[in-house]
Scaffold this active site. Structure first.
Site, PDB file in Angstrom:
ATOM      1  N   GLY A 312       0.786  -1.220   0.000  1.00 23.06           N
ATOM      2  CA  GLY A 312       0.000   0.000   0.000  1.00 23.06           C
ATOM      3  C   GLY A 312       0.821   1.276   0.000  1.00 23.06           C
ATOM      4  O   GLY A 312       1.926   1.356  -0.548  1.00 23.06           O
ATOM      5  N   SER A 313       0.286   2.296   0.659  1.00 23.26           N
ATOM      6  CA  SER A 313       0.769   3.670   0.526  1.00 23.26           C
ATOM      7  C   SER A 313       2.166   3.905   1.094  1.00 23.26           C
ATOM      8  O   SER A 313       2.720   4.998   0.920  1.00 23.26           O
ATOM      9  CB  SER A 313      -0.208   4.631   1.203  1.00 23.26           C
ATOM     10  OG  SER A 313      -1.474   4.593   0.565  1.00 23.26           O
ATOM     11  N   VAL A 314       2.747   2.939   1.778  1.00 21.25           N
ATOM     12  CA  VAL A 314       4.132   3.105   2.242  1.00 21.25           C
ATOM     13  C   VAL A 314       5.083   3.270   1.060  1.00 21.25           C
ATOM     14  O   VAL A 314       6.208   3.763   1.225  1.00 21.25           O
ATOM     15  CB  VAL A 314       4.569   1.902   3.111  1.00 21.25           C
ATOM     16  CG1 VAL A 314       3.846   1.893   4.439  1.00 21.25           C
ATOM     17  CG2 VAL A 314       4.342   0.587   2.373  1.00 21.25           C
ATOM     18  N   PHE A 315       4.647   2.883  -0.154  1.00 18.21           N
ATOM     19  CA  PHE A 315       5.492   3.022  -1.344  1.00 18.21           C
ATOM     20  C   PHE A 315       5.483   4.437  -1.915  1.00 18.21           C
ATOM     21  O   PHE A 315       6.307   4.765  -2.777  1.00 18.21           O
ATOM     22  CB  PHE A 315       5.017   2.027  -2.419  1.00 18.21           C
ATOM     23  CG  PHE A 315       5.794   0.747  -2.456  1.00 18.21           C
ATOM     24  CD1 PHE A 315       6.621   0.444  -3.519  1.00 18.21           C
ATOM     25  CD2 PHE A 315       5.711  -0.150  -1.403  1.00 18.21           C
ATOM     26  CE1 PHE A 315       7.340  -0.729  -3.543  1.00 18.21           C
ATOM     27  CE2 PHE A 315       6.411  -1.327  -1.417  1.00 18.21           C
ATOM     28  CZ  PHE A 315       7.243  -1.623  -2.491  1.00 18.21           C
ATOM     29  N   LYS A 316       4.569   5.284  -1.478  1.00 19.14           N
ATOM     30  CA  LYS A 316       4.443   6.611  -2.083  1.00 19.14           C
ATOM     31  C   LYS A 316       5.683   7.459  -1.907  1.00 19.14           C
ATOM     32  O   LYS A 316       6.020   8.277  -2.774  1.00 19.14           O
ATOM     33  CB  LYS A 316       3.217   7.322  -1.494  1.00 19.14           C
ATOM     34  CG  LYS A 316       1.901   6.705  -1.927  1.00 19.14           C
ATOM     35  CD  LYS A 316       0.708   7.357  -1.248  1.00 19.14           C
ATOM     36  CE  LYS A 316      -0.602   6.709  -1.717  1.00 19.14           C
ATOM     37  NZ  LYS A 316      -1.786   7.225  -1.005  1.00 19.14           N
TER      38      LYS A 316
END
Length: 594
Positions: A312-316
């Site tokens: 999820g958004s930890v890759f942003k």
């Protein structure tokens, strides 16, 4: 030697001339000859007696010296020697970074039987079944009364069990010395250590071999006599590991999660200080591998290494960091967040409506999928893939475990533009928590690649640069603001400037495609202290559900973040990090100069 004639002619003629008897001369010479022969025999006998006496003297001297040596030595039981290569039973210890024991050896005994020497097989089978409840009395009796000459009963027994078998009084029940592998801390670090079992066995010794984890990865080192028993030192800190397991187990229970994992890594060296996977097991009594069903449901499954998930958004943060490194944006660049973002039949939406635009920083703080996807479109698929590859997201981690190669990331078969957009916010690419921890460490430590390791490192090796120091610092600032005013407000820990990013990803269905509506993987990836980064912490929960309110809450801000905060609160002092507390301003009268 000349021989004297018995009747020398000259003397005989003279004797006859004088009228003497010539036979007297012969008798005289014969007597002299006999006397010389006797002297020769006597000297020969004396020489032989002297040699024999010296031999007896030396023999008694050697015997006396040996008796003196034995009398002054420590008494010990005699040991039978065997022809061929002996079984190597000794195995080196495994210790943590401070030298505390994680795995060691314990001397015990095995129990075996010679059925043909059994005097009362029925009584022996009955009493053995009482001592060892897992043994079947009828099966034992059948074996004792059969044609077998040798029978293993137990590979290892306790001293109490050994005494109880002694009390049976059967000469056919025998004991052999045995070395067993002992894990004194029980389940602590069980997935890392793995476990050990017996290989080649004999009645006098047994070969202990690793079956999983570092026990198997370093099996040849641990069994090598050339190391002279030198322990294998890991990067783990036993105290931190125990605290992390306790916090994660409590959080997993509170959040009703199916499983959980955490990774605490030194941001500069890549050393893993703590790595937890739940549920876990006790390596002293290692469970069997599942033969049916999903292997990820087994307590043997290492979620931190073998589990690959859409995080999820930890890759942003990787997307914005690459865009800043390429000069496409800076921290204040305004990004179009008008939605939904349409690509063919796909639509990308945000969790909330964030308005027409957000700054790059606020894209991270508010966790905008649309904003991140638009930045990724500027980067492009080829450059995105190369950047993620430079952070290690496209290959299994080089961690020193036999399970590490099985944690291979799941990549899209066709890295298209839509894949670029979804991967930018953590969907379409599945990686492990160890991958994520190493990626955050590489990005936030100043911008140099970090390789995760389970071995103690005494020096810091500078890896290749992935981003500039300025981009690394800007990324840390963004993550700090996520905690200060964004989705990870519960991560604030007094005295420690925590920065991090939340990620909540829908869990893909095992069959049929698509995603579950009520099952997620929630993740919080953090760095602390954010102003002087020392450690990266990743916490992941499998199917969490926080049920204190009217409706279940599954997002990482409500589930993974509080657990990570408590873990930092518990482990930071153990890591030697002093809390930075603002000093209060003095109150009262202040002396000033004229």
């Amino acid at each position: 030697m000349s021989r004297i004639p018995l009747r020398p002619l000259a003397r005989i003629l003279k004797a006859r001339a004088r009228g003497e008897n010539p036979d007297a001369i012969e008798a005289e010479n014969r007597a002299r000859r006999h006397e010389a022969m006797a002297d020769k025999q006597r000297h020969r006998a004396e020489g032989r007696l002297l040699v024999l006496g010296l031999a007896f003297f030396c023999a008694f001297g050697v015997i006396g010296m040996r008796m003196g040596t034995l009398a002054s030595s420590v008494p010990e039981e005699p040991r039978a020697s065997a022809v061929g290569n002996p079984i190597i039973g000794q195995r080196s210890d495994i210790v943590d970074r401070n030298g505390r024991i994680l795995a060691t050896n314990l001397q015990t005994h095995s129990l075996y039987a010679h059925p043909r020497d059994m005097l009362d097989p029925a009584n022996a089978a009955k009493q053995l079944a009482q001592i060892f409840p897992e043994l079947d009395e009828a099966e034992l009796l059948k074996d004792f009364q059969g044609d077998r000459r040798f029978l293993w009963i137990r590979r290892q027994i306790s001293p109490e069990q050994m005494q109880a078998v002694h009390d049976i009084g059967s000469p056919a029940l025998l004991f052999g010395p045995r070395e067993m592998r002992l894990y004194p801390n029980g389940p602590v670090a069980s997935h890392i250590l793995g476990g050990a079992s017996y290989g080649r066995e004999g009645v006098a010794s047994a070969e202990v071999i690793g079956v999983a984890g570092v026990e198997r990865q370093f099996d040849s080192y641990l069994r090598d006599p050339a190391n002279e028993g030198a322990p294998l030192q890991l990067s783990l800190d036993l105290t931190v590991q125990a605290a992390a397991e306790q916090v994660l187990a409590g959080g997993m229970s509170i959040m009703n999660a199916k499983g959980a994992a955490s990774v605490l890594m030194d941001i500069h060296t890549g050393e893993i200080i703590s790595m937890v996977s739940l549920p876990d097991f006790d390596p002293n009594n290692r469970p069997r591998v599942l033969t049916t069903g999903d292997q990820s449901d087994s307590p043997l499954f290492n979620r931190a290494v073998q589990g690959v998930y859409e995080l999820g958004s930890v890759f942003k943060i990787f997307t914005t960091a690459q865009a800043m490194e390429l000069g496409l944006v800076n921290a204040n660049t305004m990004i179009d967040t008008q939605g939904p973002l349409t690509w063919g039949r796909f639509r990308i939406r945000d969790f909330h409506d964030y308005g027409p635009e957000l700054s790059t920083t606020d894209v991270i703080v508010e966790s905008s999928n649309i904003g991140t996807a638009r930045i990724a479109m500027q980067i492009g698929a080829e450059r995105q893939r190369a950047f993620l590859g430079s952070l290690g997201f496209l290959e299994p981690t080089p961690l020193e475990m036999v399970e590490a190669p099985t944690g291979r990331p799941l990549l899209p078969p066709n890295w298209s533009e839509i894949s670029t957009m979804t991967i930018s916010y953590g969907h379409g690419l599945s990686t492990s928590p160890v991958h994520l921890a190493a990626g955050y460490a590489s990005l936030l430590n100043g911008g140099t690649r970090v390789t995760p390791t389970l071995l103690r490192r005494t020096t810091t090796e500078q890896g290749p640069r992935v981003v500039s120091e300025a981009v690394s610092a800007a990324s840390r600032s963004m993550l700090r603001q996520v905690v200060e005013r964004g989705t990870a407000s519960f991560a604030e820990v007094e005295g420690y400037a925590v920065g991090g990013k939340t990620g909540t990803a829908d869990k893909p269905r095992a069959a049929g495609g698509g995603y579950y509506d009520d099952k997620v993987i929630s993740t919080f990836a953090s760095v602390f202290p954010a102003n002087d980064p020392q450690y990266v912490l990743v916490v992941t929960l499998d199917e969490p559900s926080e049920n204190s309110g009217a409706e279940p809450r599954r997002t990482a801000g409500w589930t993974a973040v509080p657990i990570a905060a408590e873990m930092i609160r518990r482990t930071a002092p153990l890591l030697g990090l002093r809390p930075q507390v603002d000093r209060p301003q003095p109150v009262g009268v202040t002396l000033t100069s004229n």
